[in-house]
Design a protein around this motif. Structure first.
Motif, PDB file in Angstrom:
ATOM      1  N   GLU A 184       0.919  -1.398  -0.176  1.00  0.00           N
ATOM      2  CA  GLU A 184      -0.082  -0.169   0.123  1.00  0.00           C
ATOM      3  C   GLU A 184       0.923   1.258  -0.091  1.00  0.00           C
ATOM      4  OE1 GLU A 184      -3.530   2.286   2.569  1.00  0.00           O
ATOM      5  OE2 GLU A 184      -2.664   0.291   3.199  1.00  0.00           O
ATOM      6  N   LEU A 185       2.020   1.426   0.757  1.00  0.00           N
ATOM      7  CA  LEU A 185       2.805   2.390   0.600  1.00  0.00           C
ATOM      8  C   LEU A 185       3.490   2.557  -0.376  1.00  0.00           C
ATOM      9  CD1 LEU A 185       4.516   4.507   2.223  1.00  0.00           C
ATOM     10  CD2 LEU A 185       5.954   2.713   2.865  1.00  0.00           C
ATOM     11  N   LEU A 186       3.860   1.593  -1.361  1.00  0.00           N
ATOM     12  CA  LEU A 186       4.380   1.803  -2.881  1.00  0.00           C
ATOM     13  C   LEU A 186       3.434   2.270  -3.402  1.00  0.00           C
ATOM     14  CD1 LEU A 186       6.688   1.706  -4.528  1.00  0.00           C
ATOM     15  CD2 LEU A 186       6.042  -0.839  -5.026  1.00  0.00           C
ATOM     16  N   ALA A 187       2.078   1.714  -3.428  1.00  0.00           N
ATOM     17  CA  ALA A 187       0.985   2.268  -4.361  1.00  0.00           C
ATOM     18  C   ALA A 187       0.813   3.483  -4.189  1.00  0.00           C
ATOM     19  CB  ALA A 187      -0.315   1.537  -3.906  1.00  0.00           C
ATOM     20  N   GLN A 188       0.590   4.230  -2.824  1.00  0.00           N
ATOM     21  CA  GLN A 188       0.382   5.427  -2.720  1.00  0.00           C
ATOM     22  C   GLN A 188       1.223   6.590  -3.217  1.00  0.00           C
ATOM     23  OE1 GLN A 188      -2.220   6.976  -1.460  1.00  0.00           O
ATOM     24  NE2 GLN A 188      -3.580   5.392  -1.020  1.00  0.00           N
ATOM     25  N   SER A 189       2.679   5.925  -2.907  1.00  0.00           N
ATOM     26  CA  SER A 189       3.917   6.652  -3.518  1.00  0.00           C
ATOM     27  C   SER A 189       3.566   6.880  -5.059  1.00  0.00           C
ATOM     28  CB  SER A 189       5.254   6.103  -3.350  1.00  0.00           C
ATOM     29  OG  SER A 189       5.210   6.015  -1.816  1.00  0.00           O
ATOM     30  N   LEU A 190       3.454   5.808  -5.749  1.00  0.00           N
ATOM     31  CA  LEU A 190       3.421   5.862  -7.267  1.00  0.00           C
ATOM     32  C   LEU A 190       2.073   6.967  -7.560  1.00  0.00           C
ATOM     33  CD1 LEU A 190       3.424   2.108  -8.215  1.00  0.00           C
ATOM     34  CD2 LEU A 190       5.326   4.120  -8.707  1.00  0.00           C
TER      35      LEU A 190
END
Length: 433
Positions: free
Chosen positions: A146-152
């Motif tokens: 989820e952290l990577l998804a929000q970053s993208l």
């Protein structure tokens, strides 16, 4: 000297070859991943990348940058690296920062761009736009996917925005493992990998060689050789759990972790001191004990250890216990927790981080907890699972370990606020790092 000349000088004469490759990858591509050993200078290179992004380069506009780490302290250490870089840059090219603005968690530049540090909570990125640098993704206390998804998402509003991740190896089947080895990640990622011998091909520095000799081989392979853990059914290596046994410090806020059991199911209780470390002083495992009797045990432990907070599982039946506890001890003293698979993954990573940093200290008397930690398993998808464990003629579901894992959520958390104390914890078996 202008910024361009300074940048060329740094690349040619200051940065190590791997740092130079990372910086050039960030300049040329929108998505960069770095799988790298500890103790090689990843964070120092990421701090410099943050400055390049905030200042702008080759006609690309400067913009806001978020730097995310697994703890608030580590995010601020990268900001400290940003300030160190800027101190040197400004001595050559002139003022870049706004005077009297920014601080330990943020840098404000004269062009209006901000470089901010934050803990890796995915929701904190919502409604924001800019480049994102995620450090130590595999050790995040939050869901790394989820952290990577929000970053993208926040870096998708303009073609000049970047998403950069740096991580250590994790376990086979984990999100980081799947991301690194799948061809379906998409998005034109540039993936770079550096183990400790890539950075020091002519031999390890003495201090790092001392680390190699003193830590468990599994930790060396994972955090210095980028090898994803495989072939293990236990979640935590028993030898590493044994290394956590020592004399705990009493400095910090006293917290009870409580995994309530009903009918024939066991209840697990641990008493801890929480600071930037986690020290376990006492445990209780109760079988076939009425809830009112369990609360009396907790009340005695609260008095004995001056406990100020109780963390309790509010799962099936737990809501009733939570209400009884709030009536008995006060709403402010009781923090209910929802225990689920995602939480288990967050807590597992937190326990791994504490073990790695030599900040989980367990009193030798806590034999059930120690055995629980050795018993926890990883399923074939890489997720933590809680098996049954036979204790005499009784059965436990690693309840003391679950109670401990719930307490880890309070580390580096505003729940304890000003009560939290950050102190150096010395371990009777010596430090891993």
């Amino acid at each position: 000297m202008n910024l361009g000349t300074y940048h060329k000088f740094m690349l040619d004469h200051v940065f190590r070859p791997f740092q130079r490759e990372v910086i050039n990858a960030v300049i040329s591509g929108n998505r960069v991943g770095v799988l790298g050993s500890r103790q090689i200078g990843k964070s120092y290179a990421l701090a410099y990348c943050g400055i390049l992004l905030a200042c702008g380069w080759d006609g690309t506009p400067g913009h806001d940058v978020k730097i995310i780490s697994e703890t608030d302290a580590k995010s601020k250490r990268i900001i400290d690296d940003v300030h160190k870089h800027l101190d040197k840059m400004e001595a050559v090219v002139g003022p870049l920062r706004e005077p009297n603005r920014g601080g330990v968690a943020e840098v404000v530049l004269k062009n209006g761009s901000r470089i901010s540090a934050m803990v890796g909570k995915p929701s904190a990125l919502q409604a924001w736009s800019g480049s994102v640098i995620v450090d130590e993704l595999s050790l995040s206390r939050f869901d790394p996917e989820e952290l990577l998804a929000q970053s993208l998402i926040v870096a998708s509003s303009s073609p000049h925005l970047r998403t950069i991740i740096a991580t250590n190896a994790d376990r086979d089947g984990s999100f980081v493992h799947r991301f690194w080895h799948t061809k379906r990640r998409g998005g034109n990622w540039r993936l770079l990998e550096y183990n400790i011998y890539d950075v020091y091909p002519d031999g390890l520095p003495q201090q790092i060689d001392e680390i190699r000799k003193s830590i468990h081989p599994q930790l060396w392979q994972r955090f210095f050789l980028n090898q994803f853990t495989s072939g293990l059914t236990t979640c935590f290596d028993p030898a590493l759990v044994e290394n956590c046994i020592g004399t705990p410090s009493h400095v910090g806020v006293k917290v009870i972790g409580y995994d309530p059991g009903f009918s024939r199911h066991a209840s697990g209780i641990v008493v801890c001191s929480v600071s930037d470390a986690l020290c376990v002083h006492e445990e209780l495992t109760l079988w076939e004990t009425p809830v009112e009797e369990q609360l009396k045990y907790i009340e005695r432990l609260m008095t004995k250890h001056s406990v100020t907070k109780i963390v309790v599982d509010q799962g099936v039946g737990g809501l009733v216990v939570k209400q009884l506890m709030q009536n008995r001890f006060g709403h402010g003293a009781v923090k209910p927790m929802s225990v689920n698979r995602n939480k288990y993954e967050v807590w597992r990573r937190q326990i791994e981080r504490l073990i790695m940093d030599n900040k989980l200290i367990i009193d030798p008397s806590c034999t059930n907890l120690i055995q629980d930690l050795k018993t926890l398993e990883v399923d074939n998808r890489g997720f933590l699972s809680v098996p049954e464990r036979i204790v005499g003629k009784q059965v436990t579901h690693c309840d003391n370990a679950v109670a401990l894992m719930m307490v880890t959520e309070l580390i580096d958390s505003p729940v304890l606020g000003a009560q939290m104390q950050t102190v150096p914890i010395e371990h009777s078996f010596g430090k891993f790092f």
